[in-house]
Design an enzyme around this catalytic site. Structure first.
Site, PDB file in Angstrom:
ATOM      1  N   GLU A 141      45.894 110.267  92.508  1.00 21.72           N
ATOM      2  CA  GLU A 141      47.312 110.102  92.138  1.00 21.72           C
ATOM      3  C   GLU A 141      48.027 111.447  92.165  1.00 21.72           C
ATOM      4  O   GLU A 141      49.143 111.567  92.668  1.00 21.72           O
ATOM      5  CB  GLU A 141      47.413 109.519  90.731  1.00 21.72           C
ATOM      6  CG  GLU A 141      46.911 108.105  90.607  1.00 21.72           C
ATOM      7  CD  GLU A 141      46.958 107.644  89.177  1.00 21.72           C
ATOM      8  OE1 GLU A 141      47.962 107.922  88.507  1.00 21.72           O
ATOM      9  OE2 GLU A 141      45.989 106.998  88.747  1.00 21.72           O
TER      10      GLU A 141
ATOM     11  N   GLY B  77      50.910 112.243  80.649  1.00 25.48           N
ATOM     12  CA  GLY B  77      51.647 113.068  81.598  1.00 25.48           C
ATOM     13  C   GLY B  77      50.811 113.925  82.523  1.00 25.48           C
ATOM     14  O   GLY B  77      51.246 114.999  82.958  1.00 25.48           O
TER      15      GLY B  77
ATOM     16  N   ILE C 190      62.486  99.336  84.791  1.00 25.34           N
ATOM     17  CA  ILE C 190      63.738 100.041  85.043  1.00 25.34           C
ATOM     18  C   ILE C 190      64.898  99.039  84.965  1.00 25.34           C
ATOM     19  O   ILE C 190      64.853  97.969  85.563  1.00 25.34           O
ATOM     20  CB  ILE C 190      63.709 100.689  86.445  1.00 25.34           C
ATOM     21  CG1 ILE C 190      62.626 101.757  86.498  1.00 25.34           C
ATOM     22  CG2 ILE C 190      65.055 101.257  86.837  1.00 25.34           C
ATOM     23  CD1 ILE C 190      62.907 102.956  85.601  1.00 25.34           C
TER      24      ILE C 190
ATOM     25  N   LEU D  25      55.861 103.286  81.338  1.00 23.25           N
ATOM     26  CA  LEU D  25      55.471 101.886  81.120  1.00 23.25           C
ATOM     27  C   LEU D  25      56.635 101.033  80.661  1.00 23.25           C
ATOM     28  O   LEU D  25      56.517 100.254  79.732  1.00 23.25           O
ATOM     29  CB  LEU D  25      54.336 101.849  80.092  1.00 23.25           C
ATOM     30  CG  LEU D  25      53.074 102.612  80.535  1.00 23.25           C
ATOM     31  CD1 LEU D  25      52.004 102.546  79.448  1.00 23.25           C
ATOM     32  CD2 LEU D  25      52.542 102.083  81.854  1.00 23.25           C
ATOM     33  N   LYS D  26      57.775 101.201  81.285  1.00 27.06           N
ATOM     34  CA  LYS D  26      58.931 100.379  80.916  1.00 27.06           C
ATOM     35  C   LYS D  26      59.602  99.925  82.222  1.00 27.06           C
ATOM     36  O   LYS D  26      59.581 100.654  83.208  1.00 27.06           O
ATOM     37  CB  LYS D  26      59.902 101.242  80.089  1.00 27.06           C
ATOM     38  CG  LYS D  26      60.981 100.445  79.383  1.00 27.06           C
ATOM     39  CD  LYS D  26      61.856 101.390  78.529  1.00 27.06           C
ATOM     40  CE  LYS D  26      63.179 100.707  78.196  1.00 27.06           C
ATOM     41  NZ  LYS D  26      64.184 101.669  77.711  1.00 27.06           N
TER      42      LYS D  26
ATOM     43  N   HIS E 119      51.117 104.271  91.369  1.00 28.62           N
ATOM     44  CA  HIS E 119      50.362 103.171  90.767  1.00 28.62           C
ATOM     45  C   HIS E 119      48.882 103.376  91.070  1.00 28.62           C
ATOM     46  O   HIS E 119      48.522 103.713  92.214  1.00 28.62           O
ATOM     47  CB  HIS E 119      50.856 101.821  91.309  1.00 28.62           C
ATOM     48  CG  HIS E 119      50.168 100.648  90.705  1.00 28.62           C
ATOM     49  ND1 HIS E 119      50.504 100.125  89.471  1.00 28.62           N
ATOM     50  CD2 HIS E 119      49.117  99.924  91.146  1.00 28.62           C
ATOM     51  CE1 HIS E 119      49.686  99.118  89.210  1.00 28.62           C
ATOM     52  NE2 HIS E 119      48.852  98.968  90.190  1.00 28.62           N
TER      53      HIS E 119
HETATM   54  C1  GRF Z   1      48.018 106.727  85.427  1.00 29.31           C
HETATM   55  O1  GRF Z   1      46.944 105.867  85.740  1.00 29.31           O
HETATM   56  C2  GRF Z   1      49.197 106.371  86.296  1.00 29.31           C
HETATM   57  O2  GRF Z   1      48.849 105.878  87.556  1.00 29.31           O
HETATM   58  C3  GRF Z   1      49.804 105.268  85.562  1.00 29.31           C
HETATM   59  O3  GRF Z   1      49.778 105.728  84.222  1.00 29.31           O
HETATM   60  C4  GRF Z   1      48.536 106.403  84.026  1.00 29.31           C
HETATM   61  C5  GRF Z   1      48.725 107.630  83.159  1.00 29.31           C
HETATM   62  O4  GRF Z   1      49.370 108.604  83.882  1.00 29.31           O
HETATM   63  N1  GRF Z   1      51.104 104.968  86.105  1.00 29.31           N
HETATM   64  P1  GRF Z   1      49.693 110.051  83.225  1.00 29.31           P
HETATM   65  O5  GRF Z   1      48.367 110.712  82.944  1.00 29.31           O
HETATM   66  O6  GRF Z   1      50.466 109.787  81.945  1.00 29.31           O
HETATM   67  O7  GRF Z   1      50.475 110.761  84.272  1.00 29.31           O
END
Ligand code: GRF
Length: 201
Positions: free
Chosen positions: A176, A18, A90, A87-88, A106
């Site tokens: 990001e 997060g 939608i 990571l799922k 991304h």
């Molecule tokens: C990051 O590389 C983000 O771009 C990807 O997940 C990774 C972890 O993100 N979608 P976070 O530290 O959990 O926000």
């Protein structure tokens, strides 16, 4: 002069540490955008992103319980969704209700190094293996095509000096955090158009 900017009620979806969520929490406090971080959703009860939400006083919802995700979003009057390390895929029902109001961050310069299976360190390992000179972060609208939605903004960085995929990951993660806050600010100013939201849809 009343503030004419959009004020959204945002749900942030996380699956891991997060740090992108934390960047939004910090950005909101610093005035980078005015919309409210009204809910943090995770598919992983152990995601540290949920702890970050609790520390910031933001309600949380873990998927898979008795209440449906859609019901939780409605209960919190959510009208915008940010996927931040989520990571799922939608589901169709969520897409139909919120498409045009879901964005994702991304860790590559899409369309390069995107699509099914390209997430987290895997992205940077592929970039490193191919000897790319540049990488970066992309904020895009979410559609049924994984990482295929319209690109809102990209931040690009020179990675020639990066000695490992982890070094690239660290360099890109900083971008990001900036990209996500900037995208929300552009959306509030309506420089980036989002779909009109019909709550009871
Ligand atoms: C990051 O590389 C983000 O771009 C990807 O997940 C990774 C972890 O993100 N979608 P976070 O530290 O959990 O926000």
């Amino acid at each position: 002069m009343p503030d004419s900017r959009l004020r959204l009620r945002i749900a942030v979806f996380v699956s891991g540490g997060g740090t992108n969520l934390q960047a939004l929490i910090d950005g909101k406090r610093e005035g980078a955008f005015q919309s409210d971080l009204a809910l943090v959703v995770s598919n992983k009860p152990e995601a540290y992103g949920l702890e970050r939400a609790r520390q910031a006083g933001i309600p949380t919802f873990v998927e898979g319980g008795d209440k449906s995700l859609i019901q939780a979003l409605e209960d919190h009057e959510i009208d915008f969704i940010v996927l931040a390390g989520y990571l799922k895929i939608i589901g169709q029902d969520l897409l139909e209700k919120y498409q045009g109001r879901i964005i994702n961050i991304h860790p590559s310069l899409l369309p390069a190094y995107g699509g099914m299976g390209m997430y987290g360190l895997r992205v940077h390992e592929a970039v490193f293996k191919n000897g790319e000179d540049f990488s970066g972060a992309t904020v895009h609208f979410v559609t049924e095509e994984v990482d295929g939605g319209h690109i809102i903004l990209q931040l690009k960085t020179n990675i020639r000096k990066a000695s490992s995929p982890e070094a690239i990951q660290k360099q890109v993660l900083r971008l990001e955090h900036v990209a996500l806050k900037l995208a929300l600010s552009l959306i509030e100013e309506e420089d980036i158009e989002i779909r009109t939201f019909v709550r009871n849809r």
